[in-house]
Every structure is written in C-alpha cells, then in structure tokens.
Scaffold this motif. Structure first.
Motif, PDB file in Angstrom:
ATOM      1  N   ASP A  70       1.271  -1.386   0.139  1.00 38.60           N
ATOM      2  CA  ASP A  70       0.156   0.665   0.336  1.00 38.60           C
ATOM      3  C   ASP A  70       0.738   0.765   0.452  1.00 38.60           C
ATOM      4  O   ASP A  70       0.505   2.276  -0.292  1.00 38.60           O
ATOM      5  CB  ASP A  70      -0.570  -0.042   1.730  1.00 38.60           C
ATOM      6  CG  ASP A  70      -2.074  -1.211   1.731  1.00 38.60           C
ATOM      7  OD1 ASP A  70      -2.232  -1.739  -0.163  1.00 38.60           O
ATOM      8  OD2 ASP A  70      -2.319  -1.176   2.261  1.00 38.60           O
ATOM      9  N   GLU A  71       2.205   1.444   0.391  1.00 40.43           N
ATOM     10  CA  GLU A  71       2.685   2.046   0.572  1.00 40.43           C
ATOM     11  C   GLU A  71       3.764   2.804  -0.537  1.00 40.43           C
ATOM     12  O   GLU A  71       3.700   4.011  -0.981  1.00 40.43           O
ATOM     13  CB  GLU A  71       4.364   2.096   1.518  1.00 40.43           C
ATOM     14  CG  GLU A  71       4.925   3.021   1.720  1.00 40.43           C
ATOM     15  CD  GLU A  71       6.111   2.827   2.550  1.00 40.43           C
ATOM     16  OE1 GLU A  71       7.019   3.160   3.316  1.00 40.43           O
ATOM     17  OE2 GLU A  71       6.166   1.357   3.438  1.00 40.43           O
ATOM     18  N   LEU A  72       3.911   1.527  -1.160  1.00 43.97           N
ATOM     19  CA  LEU A  72       4.690   1.936  -2.856  1.00 43.97           C
ATOM     20  C   LEU A  72       3.118   2.986  -3.678  1.00 43.97           C
ATOM     21  O   LEU A  72       3.308   3.684  -4.152  1.00 43.97           O
ATOM     22  CB  LEU A  72       4.847   0.870  -3.157  1.00 43.97           C
ATOM     23  CG  LEU A  72       6.275   0.900  -4.672  1.00 43.97           C
ATOM     24  CD1 LEU A  72       7.030   1.986  -4.458  1.00 43.97           C
ATOM     25  CD2 LEU A  72       6.643  -0.245  -5.066  1.00 43.97           C
ATOM     26  N   LEU A  73       1.631   2.105  -3.210  1.00 49.90           N
ATOM     27  CA  LEU A  73       0.326   3.051  -4.036  1.00 49.90           C
ATOM     28  C   LEU A  73       0.731   4.374  -3.745  1.00 49.90           C
ATOM     29  O   LEU A  73       0.237   4.662  -4.512  1.00 49.90           O
ATOM     30  CB  LEU A  73      -0.472   1.781  -4.232  1.00 49.90           C
ATOM     31  CG  LEU A  73      -0.019   0.426  -5.138  1.00 49.90           C
ATOM     32  CD1 LEU A  73      -1.444  -0.773  -4.503  1.00 49.90           C
ATOM     33  CD2 LEU A  73      -0.327  -0.160  -6.149  1.00 49.90           C
ATOM     34  N   MET A  74       0.494   4.289  -2.524  1.00 48.95           N
ATOM     35  CA  MET A  74       0.207   5.400  -2.152  1.00 48.95           C
ATOM     36  C   MET A  74       1.014   6.958  -2.731  1.00 48.95           C
ATOM     37  O   MET A  74       1.594   7.335  -3.059  1.00 48.95           O
ATOM     38  CB  MET A  74       0.159   5.678  -0.519  1.00 48.95           C
ATOM     39  CG  MET A  74      -0.427   5.133   0.502  1.00 48.95           C
ATOM     40  SD  MET A  74      -0.792   5.175   1.501  1.00 48.95           S
ATOM     41  CE  MET A  74      -0.824   6.909   1.998  1.00 48.95           C
TER      42      MET A  74
ATOM     43  N   LEU B   7       2.830  10.566  -6.932  1.00 53.39           N
ATOM     44  CA  LEU B   7       3.597  10.859  -8.693  1.00 53.39           C
ATOM     45  C   LEU B   7       2.693  11.007  -9.524  1.00 53.39           C
ATOM     46  O   LEU B   7       3.294  12.437  -9.526  1.00 53.39           O
ATOM     47  CB  LEU B   7       4.107   9.452  -8.769  1.00 53.39           C
ATOM     48  CG  LEU B   7       4.964   9.919 -10.256  1.00 53.39           C
ATOM     49  CD1 LEU B   7       5.984  10.811 -10.149  1.00 53.39           C
ATOM     50  CD2 LEU B   7       5.169   8.350 -10.937  1.00 53.39           C
ATOM     51  N   LYS B   8       2.180  11.273  -9.448  1.00 54.58           N
ATOM     52  CA  LYS B   8       0.549  11.173 -10.454  1.00 54.58           C
ATOM     53  C   LYS B   8      -0.255  12.994  -9.948  1.00 54.58           C
ATOM     54  O   LYS B   8      -0.380  13.801 -10.756  1.00 54.58           O
ATOM     55  CB  LYS B   8      -0.385  10.132 -10.637  1.00 54.58           C
ATOM     56  CG  LYS B   8      -0.232   8.984 -11.197  1.00 54.58           C
ATOM     57  CD  LYS B   8      -1.593   8.012 -11.391  1.00 54.58           C
ATOM     58  CE  LYS B   8      -1.990   8.005 -10.420  1.00 54.58           C
ATOM     59  NZ  LYS B   8      -3.462   7.185 -10.352  1.00 54.58           N
ATOM     60  N   LYS B   9      -0.292  12.904  -8.409  1.00 57.49           N
ATOM     61  CA  LYS B   9      -0.376  14.278  -7.933  1.00 57.49           C
ATOM     62  C   LYS B   9       0.834  15.528  -8.407  1.00 57.49           C
ATOM     63  O   LYS B   9       0.051  17.033  -8.840  1.00 57.49           O
ATOM     64  CB  LYS B   9      -0.999  14.540  -6.709  1.00 57.49           C
ATOM     65  CG  LYS B   9      -2.112  13.138  -6.108  1.00 57.49           C
ATOM     66  CD  LYS B   9      -2.530  13.277  -4.613  1.00 57.49           C
ATOM     67  CE  LYS B   9      -3.220  12.489  -3.933  1.00 57.49           C
ATOM     68  NZ  LYS B   9      -3.627  12.159  -3.029  1.00 57.49           N
ATOM     69  N   TYR B  10       1.548  15.181  -8.288  1.00 58.00           N
ATOM     70  CA  TYR B  10       2.706  16.077  -9.050  1.00 58.00           C
ATOM     71  C   TYR B  10       2.551  16.311 -10.105  1.00 58.00           C
ATOM     72  O   TYR B  10       2.811  17.431 -10.295  1.00 58.00           O
ATOM     73  CB  TYR B  10       3.898  15.483  -7.817  1.00 58.00           C
ATOM     74  CG  TYR B  10       5.483  16.644  -8.724  1.00 58.00           C
ATOM     75  CD1 TYR B  10       5.763  17.676  -7.963  1.00 58.00           C
ATOM     76  CD2 TYR B  10       6.310  15.738  -9.781  1.00 58.00           C
ATOM     77  CE1 TYR B  10       6.444  18.233  -8.284  1.00 58.00           C
ATOM     78  CE2 TYR B  10       7.060  16.907  -9.880  1.00 58.00           C
ATOM     79  CZ  TYR B  10       7.222  17.764  -8.820  1.00 58.00           C
ATOM     80  OH  TYR B  10       8.365  19.000  -9.277  1.00 58.00           O
ATOM     81  N   ILE B  11       2.777  15.415 -10.648  1.00 57.23           N
ATOM     82  CA  ILE B  11       2.524  15.367 -12.174  1.00 57.23           C
ATOM     83  C   ILE B  11       1.914  16.353 -12.800  1.00 57.23           C
ATOM     84  O   ILE B  11       1.497  17.233 -13.468  1.00 57.23           O
ATOM     85  CB  ILE B  11       2.696  14.433 -12.907  1.00 57.23           C
ATOM     86  CG1 ILE B  11       4.163  13.558 -13.136  1.00 57.23           C
ATOM     87  CG2 ILE B  11       2.227  14.026 -14.768  1.00 57.23           C
ATOM     88  CD1 ILE B  11       3.924  12.027 -13.486  1.00 57.23           C
TER      89      ILE B  11
ATOM     90  N   GLU C 138      11.985   0.005  -6.991  1.00 55.22           N
ATOM     91  CA  GLU C 138      10.168   0.402  -7.001  1.00 55.22           C
ATOM     92  C   GLU C 138       9.363   0.660  -8.464  1.00 55.22           C
ATOM     93  O   GLU C 138       8.412   0.314  -8.362  1.00 55.22           O
ATOM     94  CB  GLU C 138      10.296   2.055  -6.224  1.00 55.22           C
ATOM     95  CG  GLU C 138      10.726   1.270  -4.685  1.00 55.22           C
ATOM     96  CD  GLU C 138      10.398   2.482  -4.326  1.00 55.22           C
ATOM     97  OE1 GLU C 138      10.209   2.055  -2.702  1.00 55.22           O
ATOM     98  OE2 GLU C 138      11.076   3.427  -4.540  1.00 55.22           O
ATOM     99  N   ILE C 139      10.492   1.513  -9.624  1.00 58.91           N
ATOM    100  CA  ILE C 139      10.120   1.399 -10.694  1.00 58.91           C
ATOM    101  C   ILE C 139       9.504   0.511 -11.259  1.00 58.91           C
ATOM    102  O   ILE C 139       8.214  -0.068 -12.057  1.00 58.91           O
ATOM    103  CB  ILE C 139      10.985   2.382 -10.982  1.00 58.91           C
ATOM    104  CG1 ILE C 139      11.338   3.894 -10.832  1.00 58.91           C
ATOM    105  CG2 ILE C 139      10.275   2.164 -12.937  1.00 58.91           C
ATOM    106  CD1 ILE C 139      12.266   4.537 -11.316  1.00 58.91           C
ATOM    107  N   ARG C 140      10.961  -0.731 -11.314  1.00 65.37           N
ATOM    108  CA  ARG C 140      10.083  -2.208 -11.849  1.00 65.37           C
ATOM    109  C   ARG C 140       8.783  -2.404 -11.280  1.00 65.37           C
ATOM    110  O   ARG C 140       7.807  -3.640 -11.745  1.00 65.37           O
ATOM    111  CB  ARG C 140      10.834  -2.713 -12.017  1.00 65.37           C
ATOM    112  CG  ARG C 140      12.360  -2.008 -12.324  1.00 65.37           C
ATOM    113  CD  ARG C 140      13.945  -3.681 -12.417  1.00 65.37           C
ATOM    114  NE  ARG C 140      14.673  -3.306 -13.388  1.00 65.37           N
ATOM    115  CZ  ARG C 140      15.127  -2.949 -14.998  1.00 65.37           C
ATOM    116  NH1 ARG C 140      13.681  -3.369 -16.060  1.00 65.37           N
ATOM    117  NH2 ARG C 140      15.982  -3.006 -15.584  1.00 65.37           N
ATOM    118  N   GLN C 141       9.027  -2.677 -10.085  1.00 66.97           N
ATOM    119  CA  GLN C 141       7.826  -3.378  -9.073  1.00 66.97           C
ATOM    120  C   GLN C 141       6.638  -3.236  -9.723  1.00 66.97           C
ATOM    121  O   GLN C 141       5.333  -3.529 -10.540  1.00 66.97           O
ATOM    122  CB  GLN C 141       7.771  -3.314  -8.317  1.00 66.97           C
ATOM    123  CG  GLN C 141       9.778  -3.731  -6.900  1.00 66.97           C
ATOM    124  CD  GLN C 141       9.027  -3.765  -5.342  1.00 66.97           C
ATOM    125  OE1 GLN C 141       7.775  -3.683  -4.683  1.00 66.97           O
ATOM    126  NE2 GLN C 141      10.457  -3.120  -5.311  1.00 66.97           N
TER     127      GLN C 141
END
Length: 273
Positions: free
Chosen positions: A3-7, A12-16, A157-160
C-alpha cells in the motif's frame, strides 16, 4: 506490491497533474516508460512524448518508443539530436553528458513551447544520484522536472510498479546512450558507434539480457551479468561472437571478469580524481 508503494505512485500522479500539461523525454527505457505511463494517467491527452534520434541511440529503441506511444495513444514527436555535431562532444570530454543533455533538452523545450506544453519531464530516479552524471547539471540549469527523483523512486520500485501495471518494460535491461561505451578522451565517431551497436545487438540476439560492449581502440570489452558467464563460454557462442565482432572491426574481444555494472567507464575517472 505494498500500500505504501501505491500511495507513493498516487503522490507521483498528483505532482505530475499539477503541471496541467507535460512533454516527457521518452527513450523507451524502464524509467521513461514508467514516467510516461504515470503522466498519461495523471493528465490524459495533455501529454506528449519526445524521443531523440541520433547515432548514439539504437534504432531498436526508437522503434520501441514509436510502438509504445501508438499502443497507449500518446502523441509522439521525434527530434534530431546529432551529438557528434556539438562542439567538443566527439572528443569525449568528462562533461560529455552535460553537452548532450543541454543540446537535447533545449530542443525539447522549444518543441514544448511550440505545442503550448507547460513543463518538460525526464526520467532519472533516486539511484542516479549515486554516480557521476553531469547531465543532471544541464537538466537543473534548464529547469527540467525530474518527478521520479522528486518523489524518491528507486529503480527497483519503478520495476515493481511497472510489473503491477503491466508496463512492458518492467523487466527490460538498463540502457545508456552508446557514447557511454567510450573511455573519456577517446574520439567518438559514427563508425565506432555503429560497431558498438552491432556488437550489443548480436549479444541481445544470442539471448543475453543485460549487456555492454565497451570500446578501447580496437578492443571490445564485453560486460555481462555474472550468471550468464557460463552461457557465454559455450564454444559455439564464443566462436560466433569472435567471428562477428571481427567483421564489425574489432581486433580483440575480451570478457570483463567483474561483469556488467553501470558507469564502469567512470571507475578510472574517480581513481584519478
């Protein structure tokens, strides 16, 4: 997947999304593909992808970039960025990457302005802070945004997340421009870039996953993952590599006993500085 990684991905999406519209410098590598995917989720049609075409960038990567943009429905632009025409670049100075990034991102910024795009994004990640990367200086000077570093994503993390979202590059080998295969101070030429490109393509075609062919005059120093050493030592593989590399223009072919590692050309640089 935690859940931490999905958060973190949501962050990231909010920043973009805060940029309203973006141009993503897109090489079709692991990082830039993930960034492009996230940008499309964050901004929809207000995203364009920009890929550089040059002799330092293999055609297979350009073709993959085209195919992925078509697959996910993103407008794709290709800019000509011939590094060898940049003053001083071919002599391979220690700030080579700075010269290249400054030229490339200046062109991407001009394209973004023409297309009424607010910001330009690039895909360096947190792990890139640990190596000698003068290109990051150019990125900072031009005010290019680096969302993956900003939010703190590592390569793993990017690969995950890429695997979680079925992004096809989740397990793709790492890549850097072909000019990085030359020792600092050695002349970079189109002919030698083609030799390296052909040599690496052969190794990929033979089934090796992560490869580098470093060029030292007429010697090819092959870097492979250590787990693939045994495969390389098979007689038919060695003979094929030897014969084909000779055709490409190499006089000597050697296997690096330490195996693949990023930035191996920087080892002598740091040793002498």
């Amino acid at each position: 997947m935690t859940d931490e990684l999905l958060m973190k991905y949501d962050e990231l999406k909010k920043y973009i999304a805060s940029f309203k519209s973006v141009a993503v410098a897109f090489s079709s590598g692991v990082d830039s593909t993930f960034l492009l995917y996230a940008s499309k989720e964050a901004l929809g049609e207000n995203v364009i992808a920009v890929t550089a075409s040059s002799c330092s960038f293999p055609k297979r990567e350009l073709n993959e970039a085209r195919a992925y943009c078509e697959q996910i429905g993103i407008r794709h632009f290709i800019v000509e960025s011939e590094e060898l025409e940049i003053e001083g670049f071919s002599h391979n100075p220690k700030n080579r990457c700075y010269l290249c990034k400054r030229e490339l991102f200046s062109k991407i910024l001009a394209l973004a302005h023409k297309e009424n795009i607010n910001e330009v994004l690039e895909g360096s990640n947190l792990d890139d802070n640990g190596d000698y990367r003068p290109g990051l200086t150019a990125i900072s000077e031009l005010n290019i945004k680096s969302p993956l570093r900003k939010i703190g994503f590592t390569k793993n993390e990017i690969r995950q997340l890429s695997r979680h979202f079925n992004i096809p590059t989740w397990n793709k080998q790492s890549f850097a421009c072909l000019s990085s295969r030359f020792p600092y101070g050695d002349l970079i030429s189109k002919e030698k870039l083609e030799m390296v490109d052909k040599a690496e393509q052969l190794l990929l075609d033979l089934g090796f996953h992560q490869v580098r062919v470093r060029i030292h005059d007429d010697l090819a120093r092959i870097e492979l993952e250590q787990k693939e050493f045994e495969k390389f030592m098979a007689e038919d593989i060695r003979k094929t590599v030897y014969c084909e590399f000779k055709k490409y223009g190499f006089s000597y072919i050697a296997l690096d006993i330490l195996g693949y590692r990023t930035g191996s050309m920087n080892e002598s640089f740091f040793k002498n500085n």
